[in-house]
Scaffold this active site. Structure first.
Site, PDB file in Angstrom:
ATOM      1  N   SER A  86       0.810  -1.214   0.000  1.00  0.00           N
ATOM      2  CA  SER A  86       0.000   0.000   0.000  1.00  0.00           C
ATOM      3  C   SER A  86       0.846   1.268   0.000  1.00  0.00           C
ATOM      4  O   SER A  86       1.470   1.600  -0.993  1.00  0.00           O
ATOM      5  CB  SER A  86      -0.978  -0.022   1.175  1.00  0.00           C
ATOM      6  OG  SER A  86      -1.910  -1.051   1.010  1.00  0.00           O
ATOM      7  N   ASP A 110      10.026   5.904 -10.220  1.00  0.00           N
ATOM      8  CA  ASP A 110       9.607   6.668 -11.396  1.00  0.00           C
ATOM      9  C   ASP A 110      10.407   7.957 -11.549  1.00  0.00           C
ATOM     10  O   ASP A 110      10.795   8.328 -12.663  1.00  0.00           O
ATOM     11  CB  ASP A 110       8.116   6.998 -11.312  1.00  0.00           C
ATOM     12  CG  ASP A 110       7.251   5.774 -11.547  1.00  0.00           C
ATOM     13  OD1 ASP A 110       7.754   4.796 -12.123  1.00  0.00           O
ATOM     14  OD2 ASP A 110       6.069   5.791 -11.133  1.00  0.00           O
ATOM     15  N   LYS A 132      -0.901  -4.328  -3.344  1.00  0.00           N
ATOM     16  CA  LYS A 132      -2.211  -3.813  -2.923  1.00  0.00           C
ATOM     17  C   LYS A 132      -2.340  -2.382  -3.412  1.00  0.00           C
ATOM     18  O   LYS A 132      -1.767  -1.468  -2.845  1.00  0.00           O
ATOM     19  CB  LYS A 132      -2.339  -3.889  -1.397  1.00  0.00           C
ATOM     20  CG  LYS A 132      -3.578  -3.183  -0.826  1.00  0.00           C
ATOM     21  CD  LYS A 132      -4.869  -3.917  -1.134  1.00  0.00           C
ATOM     22  CE  LYS A 132      -6.011  -3.446  -0.242  1.00  0.00           C
ATOM     23  NZ  LYS A 132      -6.384  -2.041  -0.388  1.00  0.00           N
TER      24      LYS A 132
END
Length: 704
Positions: free
Chosen positions: A477, A488, A502
């Site tokens: 999460s 990224d 998740k």
């Protein structure tokens, strides 16, 4: 918004009829008398129609309720009731096939009669099995032939339905034989085994007779809702009020997340800094089969007991001891373990981020690597809302620790997110902001397709030096949001194991009768990749002892798939990807003969070898030989590691367990970072990156 991977798979939500709620304080019924058949109520019929409409209009996943989905509901319901195909006969299934194509229309119209007919038959078969087992015990367990060469198929999920009563009773007899042999090989005398099994099946029969209409309704509705995704669930009024399905025992308990799986209570995760974490023995995947109060209390069998009843036994007053008898995950040696745990409250300060420093290399090449261990994404909402200036949160604590480490002249920073199950989205967003100047951190796509990006609220970059983020399968999460953003933005290397996966958001919707938890949105990285199902893939991977078939989003039935959307605009740092091949080569060379990494590889191979078995031996001599072989192999793996480090070899596995017991009272962060092989190797990788003299402050401000 708060979220966490602490959930229960609806498919495993309640797998047997005697694992359902009974009215507290209800008087014992006459167990010789057949209970009346269960019938649906008007409120349940209305609730089922409401659930259908809510899922149609608000669920993230769209499912056409038609003939095709009717067959899926039918199969899901049978799977929920009898996943291991140990109860229903083939003739039962043939009789039920008349409903296979019509459950969609029945649900739309609030017709629950087909579901209750199937459930009542299941309850009948359950009672037949329990009474058969009690008769076997009554006739004498000494009549079981442990010299006979036969096996028990333990994974019958894809097996044919039982063709007749003779085949059914043969399976039940083998299941009884397996239970008795397992206890016998764990040094329980036959008299004690007989007493335990009599009590176990009598209790199961009593619970079965206490089954109510509400229990049947909830099982059926969840067989339908789970087709949307594993986190979409219906809660009956009593469950919604009294039963927290996430089962976090953090309040004067042991600090563990539990779920029901078949007849067992299974550990899903351990709460950081909680009593179980400090005890250092209970692990994800362990199955609890007994609970005792105090050091000298009698062990109470909990096989087949409802999850809420097991939780009630485990909970207790702070400072008292609870002992758990467990079947360890990955042990595969047939031996149960008993773990004493002192109950306590999980304190926020004990869950807070901690710092350390590891020195790598020598002379001019020596590098000081700062370590920040973040066990959870936490925030003291109450203190923050009250305006207290020093309220605790992940971001505030990490900001402070970074400044302290910078005063110690660190050369690089490792953020350790291993076993971090998530927490506050706000904190994941703000923590990301400490390491980038500005920009989006995560994207949320709702059930209507609307896309909204969360942004870094603070344009100031607190730390701009070399950095690595360490994750594993239990990083979930919020951890995945942070790690995904770092990857990224090319702000940090990601190393370790593939994360949990998740990447969805749930909300609770009240109904006329109970409530519905449904998935309404999905998380995406700024690059457009979702964290759902696939999780974060490290730039450099480590061996993992977590079985992805057992742990992680991808292990769950009907988990939403990985997907992508268009990237949002963001300014990436100078790419790190060009450094990965060289770093990977150095890592491979360094760990080729590394005792700790060799140990992890061999432990993983050991678990694969034994955990994938679909049947067990019922011949005592052969089973004993198998167990000896398993334990000898496990001991050899442990001693190979100790030999490589010049440590005294274990004479047997009991010595290993005694040493593990001696570590009680320590959390993971209490242990010396220098002794953590994974953390040391991660520091080596970061040191290698630094040695390449990459100017980390220079950025490539190309659009992402």
């Amino acid at each position: 918004m708060r979220f966490s991977p602490r959930f229960i798979n609806p498919r495993l939500f309640a797998t047997i009829a005697f694992c359902v709620l009974a009215t507290l304080g209800r008087a014992a019924e006459d167990l010789d008398q057949q209970p009346a058949k269960l019938k649906p109520t008007l409120n349940q019929a209305i609730a089922s129609v409401n659930v259908v409409q809510l899922l149609k209009s608000h669920s993230y996943e769209k499912l056409n309720l038609n003939g095709s989905s009717s067959e899926k509901i039918f199969d899901s319901y049978l799977d929920t009731l009898d996943r291991n195909r140990s109860f229903f006969l083939a003739s039962d299934i043939k009789e039920f096939n008349k409903y296979k194509d019509g459950l969609d229309d029945a649900l739309k119209g609030g017709n629950l009669n087909p579901a209750f007919e199937i459930f009542n038959r299941y309850r009948q078969r359950s009672e037949e099995r329990i009474r058969f087992m009690l008769k076997l015990v009554e006739d004498g367990l000494d009549k079981l032939d442990f010299k006979k060469n036969e096996t028990l198929e333990i994974d019958r999920e894809k097996s044919p339905w039982l063709k007749d009563t003779a085949e059914q009773e043969d399976l039940w007899r083998r299941q009884m034989k397996d239970s008795v042999l397992a206890m016998k090989l764990n040094d329980k005398p036959m008299k004690e085994i007989s007493e335990l099994l009599t009590k176990r099946y009598t209790n199961q029969l009593r619970r079965l007779h206490q089954t109510r209409s509400e229990d049947a309704f909830q099982l059926y509705l969840n067989a339908y809702t789970q087709l949307y995704d594993p986190h979409t669930q219906y809660f009956s009024p009593q469950r919604a009020e009294n039963f927290d399905i996430n089962m976090s025992l953090s309040l004067e308990g042991i600090g563990a997340v539990l779920q029901s799986e078949d007849e067992y209570t299974k550990v899903i995760s351990i709460v950081p800094a909680g009593p179980a974490d400090k005890a250092g023995q209970l692990k994800p995947g362990d199955k609890i089969i007994g609970v005792a109060q105090g050091q000298d209390g009698k062990m109470e069998d909990v096989v087949g007991m409802r999850l809420d009843e097991v939780v009630k036994l485990i909970r207790g007053t702070k400072g008292t001891v609870v002992k758990l008898e467990v079947i360890p995950s990955g042990a595969s040696d047939g031996k149960n373990r008993t773990y004493p745990i002192t109950r306590d409250k999980v304190k926020l300060e004990e869950q807070s981020a901690q710092k350390d420093i590891i020195e790598i290399g020598e002379g001019k090449n020596k590098k000081r690597i700062g370590i920040i261990d973040i066990p959870a994404f936490y925030i003291d909402f109450k203190a923050a809302q009250a305006g207290e200036p020093d309220y605790k949160s992940t971001t505030r604590d990490v900001r402070k620790l970074i400044k302290e480490l910078q005063k110690k002249n660190i050369d690089g920073l490792v953020i350790d997110l291993r076993n971090n199950g998530g927490g506050s989205l706000q904190e994941a967003n703000q923590l990301t902001g400490l390491f980038i100047p500005d920009g989006p951190t995560v994207v949320v796509k709702d059930n209507r397709g609307r896309i909204e990006a969360q942004k870094d609220p603070d344009p100031k970059e607190v730390y701009g030096g070399p950095m690595v983020v360490l994750i594993n399968r239990l990083s979930a999460s919020a951890s995945e949001i942070f790690a995904g953003a770092m990857q990224d933005y090319q702000r940090a290397l990601i190393v370790g194991g593939q994360s949990f996966g998740k990447g969805t958001v749930q909300t609770i919707q009240p109904l006329n009768h109970g409530q519905l938890k449904l998935t309404i949105a999905k998380f995406y990285r700024v690059s457009g990749q979702s964290t759902q199902n696939r999780g974060i893939i490290p730039d450099i991977s480590y061996p993992s002892i977590f079985d992805p078939k057992e742990i992680g989003e991808s292990s769950l039935t009907n988990a939403l798939p990985y997907s992508e959307i268009r990237p949002v605009a963001y300014k990436a740092f100078k790419p790190l990807t060009s450094y990965v091949p060289g770093l990977q080569k150095a890592h491979d060379q360094r760990t080729e003969d590394n005792p700790d990494f060799l140990y992890l590889d061999k432990l993983r191979e050991y678990q694969k070898l034994y955990d994938g078995r679909t049947e067990v031996q019922l011949n005592e001599k052969k089973r004993t030989a198998e167990i000896k072989e398993m334990r000898d192999r496990r001991l050899a793996i442990e001693n190979e590691l100790r030999r490589s480090k010049g440590e005294k070899l274990y004479k047997n596995l009991e010595e290993l367990e005694e040493e593990q017991n001696s570590r009680q009272g320590q959390t993971n962060k209490d242990r010396n970072s220098e002794e953590d092989a994974i953390l040391v190797e991660t520091s080596h990788i970061l040191s290698d990156l630094i040695m390449q003299k990459r100017p980390m402050v220079a950025r490539n401000l190309q659009e992402g």
